[in-house]
Design an enzyme around this catalytic site. Structure first.
Site, PDB file in Angstrom:
ATOM      1  N   CYS A  10       5.589  -6.457   3.377  1.00 55.85           N
ATOM      2  CA  CYS A  10       4.487  -5.707   2.740  1.00 55.85           C
ATOM      3  C   CYS A  10       4.094  -4.485   3.584  1.00 55.85           C
ATOM      4  CB  CYS A  10       3.293  -6.647   2.562  1.00 55.85           C
ATOM      5  SG  CYS A  10       1.779  -5.787   2.106  1.00 55.85           S
ATOM      6  N   LYS A  37       2.153 -17.717  -3.222  1.00 54.94           N
ATOM      7  CA  LYS A  37       0.961 -17.495  -2.403  1.00 54.94           C
ATOM      8  C   LYS A  37       0.169 -18.777  -2.161  1.00 54.94           C
ATOM      9  CE  LYS A  37       0.194 -13.717  -5.140  1.00 54.94           C
ATOM     10  NZ  LYS A  37      -0.546 -12.647  -5.764  1.00 54.94           N
ATOM     11  N   VAL A  50      -2.186  -9.724   0.069  1.00 57.50           N
ATOM     12  CA  VAL A  50      -2.195  -9.514   1.522  1.00 57.50           C
ATOM     13  C   VAL A  50      -2.227  -8.009   1.758  1.00 57.50           C
ATOM     14  CG1 VAL A  50      -1.071 -11.626   2.275  1.00 57.50           C
ATOM     15  CG2 VAL A  50       0.356  -9.719   1.493  1.00 57.50           C
ATOM     16  N   GLU A  62      -7.913  -5.179   2.174  1.00 57.16           N
ATOM     17  CA  GLU A  62      -7.647  -3.734   2.120  1.00 57.16           C
ATOM     18  C   GLU A  62      -7.235  -3.243   3.512  1.00 57.16           C
ATOM     19  OE1 GLU A  62      -7.273  -1.272  -0.255  1.00 57.16           O
ATOM     20  OE2 GLU A  62      -7.288  -3.061  -1.486  1.00 57.16           O
ATOM     21  N   SER A  63      -5.968  -2.850   3.619  1.00 53.54           N
ATOM     22  CA  SER A  63      -5.407  -2.520   4.929  1.00 53.54           C
ATOM     23  C   SER A  63      -6.224  -1.484   5.710  1.00 53.54           C
ATOM     24  CB  SER A  63      -3.963  -2.043   4.764  1.00 53.54           C
ATOM     25  OG  SER A  63      -3.884  -0.996   3.815  1.00 53.54           O
TER      26      SER A  63
HETATM   27  N1  LIG Z   1      -4.580  -1.693  -1.393  1.00 52.66           N
HETATM   28  C1  LIG Z   1      -4.119  -2.909  -0.776  1.00 52.66           C
HETATM   29  C2  LIG Z   1      -2.718  -3.214  -1.316  1.00 52.66           C
HETATM   30  C3  LIG Z   1      -2.215  -4.592  -0.920  1.00 52.66           C
HETATM   31  C4  LIG Z   1      -0.957  -4.983  -1.699  1.00 52.66           C
HETATM   32  O1  LIG Z   1      -0.534  -4.301  -2.622  1.00 52.66           O
HETATM   33  N2  LIG Z   1      -0.364  -6.136  -1.291  1.00 52.66           N
HETATM   34  C5  LIG Z   1       0.780  -6.664  -2.005  1.00 52.66           C
HETATM   35  C6  LIG Z   1       1.968  -6.896  -1.077  1.00 52.66           C
HETATM   36  S1  LIG Z   1       2.581  -5.411  -0.378  1.00 52.66           S
HETATM   37  C7  LIG Z   1       0.467  -8.060  -2.556  1.00 52.66           C
HETATM   38  O2  LIG Z   1      -0.213  -8.852  -1.935  1.00 52.66           O
HETATM   39  N3  LIG Z   1       1.025  -8.346  -3.735  1.00 52.66           N
HETATM   40  C8  LIG Z   1       0.892  -9.612  -4.379  1.00 52.66           C
HETATM   41  C9  LIG Z   1       0.217  -9.483  -5.700  1.00 52.66           C
HETATM   42  O3  LIG Z   1      -0.333  -8.422  -6.029  1.00 52.66           O
HETATM   43  O4  LIG Z   1       0.241 -10.476  -6.424  1.00 52.66           O
HETATM   44  C10 LIG Z   1      -4.155  -2.729   0.740  1.00 52.66           C
HETATM   45  O5  LIG Z   1      -4.149  -1.590   1.223  1.00 52.66           O
HETATM   46  O6  LIG Z   1      -4.248  -3.735   1.467  1.00 52.66           O
END
Ligand SMILES: N[C@@H](CCC(=O)N[C@@H](CS)C(=O)NCC(=O)O)C(=O)O
Length: 201
Positions: A10, A37, A50, A62-63
C-alpha cells in the site's frame, strides 16, 4: 508504543512506514492483508482502510494525518517545515498531490477499476509528474533545499512507476534523479516491505 497497521504493497502505508523509520523511535508494524482484512480494521477506521496508527487510546487514519501526528509527537528530525509560511505551502502541496496524483493512484490500486480508467489514470499521472519535473532541476527537494514530509508523501508513487507501468518522457529526467536521491535514504530502504522491494529490480 505506536502500532501501525500497514498494507504490504500500500503506497499510503509506505508513507507512514517511511516517517516512522526517519524518526528512529520504537514502533510496531502489523501487516494487514487488504484482501482479507481483520474485523477490527473497520472499527478503527470507518473507511476500513490501511494505514491506521494506534497509540494508547488514540486511533488515527489517513496517511498524511498520521504522519503529521508522528512528526509532532517525535519532533526530531522535523519533517514538516518549522516556518508557518513554508508549512502552509507544504500543506497546500500535500492537498494538491492527493487531489491531482494520489486520487489516480487509487484508481491503479483498485482491482475493480476498468482498464480504460486505469489507462487514463496512468496517462494523467505521467503528465502531472512531467509538469513537476522542471522544478527538480532547480531544487534538491520539493520545498527547496530541505527534505520534508512532502517528499515522503510523493515517494511511494515514484517507487511504483515501473510497477504501475507509467512512462515518463525525457523532459521528466530531473524527477527521476530526484527520486533516486530519496530512494537512497536509509529510512526509505528500511521502510520497504519485501513485496515493495520486488517492485523494482
Ligand atoms: N487516503 C487514504 C488512502 C488509504 C487507502 O487507499 N488504502 C488502501 C490500500 S493502499 C486500502 O486500505 N484499501 C482497502 C479498501 O479500500 O478496501 C490514506 O492516505 O491513508
Amino acid at each position: 508504543m505506536m502500532t501501525l497497521y500497514s498494507g504490504i504493497t500500500c503506497p499510503f502505508s509506505q508513507r507512514c512506514r517511511f516517517v516512522l523509520f526517519e524518526k528512529g523511535m520504537d514502533f510496531e508494524i502489523k501487516d494487514v492483508d487488504i484482501f482479507n482484512k481483520p474485523e477490527d480494521l473497520a472499527i478503527m477506521n470507518p473507511y476500513n482502510q490501511v494505514p491506521v496508527l494506534v497509540e494508547r487510546d488514540l486511533i488515527l487514519h489517513e496517511s498524511n494525518i498520521i504522519n503529521e501526528y508522528i512528526d509532532e509527537r517525535f519532533p526530531h528530525p522535523q519533517l514538516m517545515p518549522g516556518d508557518p509560511v513554508m508549512r502552509g505551502r507544504g500543506r497546500l502541496v500535500l492537498f494538491r498531490m492527493e487531489k491531482e496524483l494520489f486520487s489516480l493512484v487509487q484508481v491503479l490500486e483498485n482491482p475493480e477499476a476498468t482498464n480504460k480508467e486505469q489507462v487514463k489514470a496512468r496517462e494523467a499521472i505521467g503528465q502531472g509528474l512531467t509538469m513537476l519535473a522542471p522544478s527538480f532541476a532547480k531544487n534538491k527537494y520539493i520545498l527547496g533545499d530541505d527534505f520534508s514530509m512532502i517528499d515522503v508523501a510523493l515517494s511511494p508513487l515514484l517507487w511504483r512507476l515501473d510497477y504501475y507501468d507509467i512512462k515518463l518522457g525525457k523532459s521528466a529526467a530531473p524527477i527521476l534523479k530526484y527520486a533516486e536521491r530519496i530512494f537512497q535514504r536509509e529510512a526509505f530502504i528500511e521502510a520497504l516491505t519485501p513485496a515493495e522491494k520486488a517492485m523494482r529490480r
